[in-house]
Design a protein around this motif. Structure first.
Motif, short mmCIF file in Angstrom:
data_model
loop_
_atom_site.label_atom_id
_atom_site.label_comp_id
_atom_site.label_asym_id
_atom_site.label_seq_id
_atom_site.Cartn_x
_atom_site.Cartn_y
_atom_site.Cartn_z
N LEU A 1 0.86 -1.18 0.00
CA LEU A 1 0.00 0.00 0.00
C LEU A 1 0.90 1.23 0.00
N HIS A 2 0.72 2.09 -0.99
CA HIS A 2 1.57 3.28 -1.11
C HIS A 2 0.69 4.53 -1.17
N GLY A 3 1.08 5.56 -0.42
CA GLY A 3 0.38 6.82 -0.56
C GLY A 3 0.06 7.55 0.73
N TYR A 4 0.22 6.92 1.88
CA TYR A 4 -0.04 7.61 3.15
C TYR A 4 1.24 8.34 3.52
N ARG A 5 1.22 9.68 3.37
CA ARG A 5 2.43 10.48 3.55
C ARG A 5 2.22 11.58 4.59
N GLY A 6 3.32 12.21 4.91
CA GLY A 6 3.27 13.38 5.80
C GLY A 6 2.69 13.05 7.16
N PRO B 1 0.19 0.87 9.79
CA PRO B 1 1.31 0.17 10.45
C PRO B 1 2.43 -0.18 9.46
N PHE B 2 3.65 -0.11 9.93
CA PHE B 2 4.86 -0.49 9.17
C PHE B 2 5.08 0.38 7.94
N ASN B 3 4.50 1.58 7.91
CA ASN B 3 4.65 2.47 6.77
C ASN B 3 6.05 3.06 6.77
N ARG B 4 6.82 2.74 5.75
CA ARG B 4 8.17 3.23 5.62
C ARG B 4 8.28 3.90 4.25
N TYR B 5 8.64 5.14 4.21
CA TYR B 5 8.78 5.88 2.96
C TYR B 5 7.47 5.95 2.18
N GLY B 6 6.35 5.92 2.88
CA GLY B 6 5.05 6.01 2.22
C GLY B 6 4.51 4.70 1.69
N THR B 7 5.21 3.58 1.94
CA THR B 7 4.78 2.26 1.47
C THR B 7 4.75 1.29 2.64
#
Length: 175
Positions: A122-127, A134-140
């Protein structure tokens, strides 16, 4: 989380558990999946979001995901797909995944009730919203999405539970 949200989450989780644990004639009558999956496309599924509900709505939540997804299915019910949508926080997001569907009831020749499980990135949760996944690294981040669905001829619909955050109803057509 509100009691309604918790009840909805528990009910959805229970339904998915029952689907995966209870064998049926429809599942037993089908050939067992082969590994590795065959690289053959039996049909393509094109879907869009029809309704979204957050279990604990916040003022900044978006319930209009504008989702469009495309899935390629093989004869053993394995699938690969991709979806583009607006996140709960109005950010463009993409989900690339693989998975399998599990039919468990066929009340008529033209209707099948099934579960589906997909997993991917899943890519796109930023800022400021990066930590909402959970486990979002560099927006992915890795993601797994269970769903319950109904196929009626060429039309399909799915109820997808996205973690403890909410649920979405999709509708689409197979080619």
């Amino acid at each position: 989380m509100t009691s309604l949200g918790m009840t909805t989450t528990r009910l959805a989780t229970l339904c998915l558990a029952l689907v995966l644990l209870l064998p049926s004639k429809a599942v037993m009558a089908e050939p067992q999946p082969t590994w590795p999956p065959q690289l053959e496309v039996s049909h393509v599924l094109l879907q869009t979001s029809l309704y979204t509900r957050h279990f604990s709505p916040q003022p900044d939540h978006n319930n209009h995901q504008e989702l469009i997804s495309l899935e390629l299915h093989n004869p053993q019910r394995w699938l690969v797909g991709g979806a583009r949508f607006l996140s709960s926080f109005d950010q463009e997001a993409v989900y690339l995944y693989a998975g399998r569907e599990f039919p468990f009831w066929k009340p008529t020749e033209n209707i099948t009730v099934r579960a589906k499980l997909s997993a991917g990135l899943l890519h796109g949760y930023r800022g400021e919203y990066q930590d909402n996944i959970p486990f979002n690294r560099y927006g992915t981040a890795p993601a797994a999405l269970p769903s319950l669905g109904l196929q009626w001829g060429r039309f399909e619909t799915d109820l997808i539970v996205f973690g403890t955050a909410g649920a979405m109803i999709l509708g689409g057509i197979r080619f």
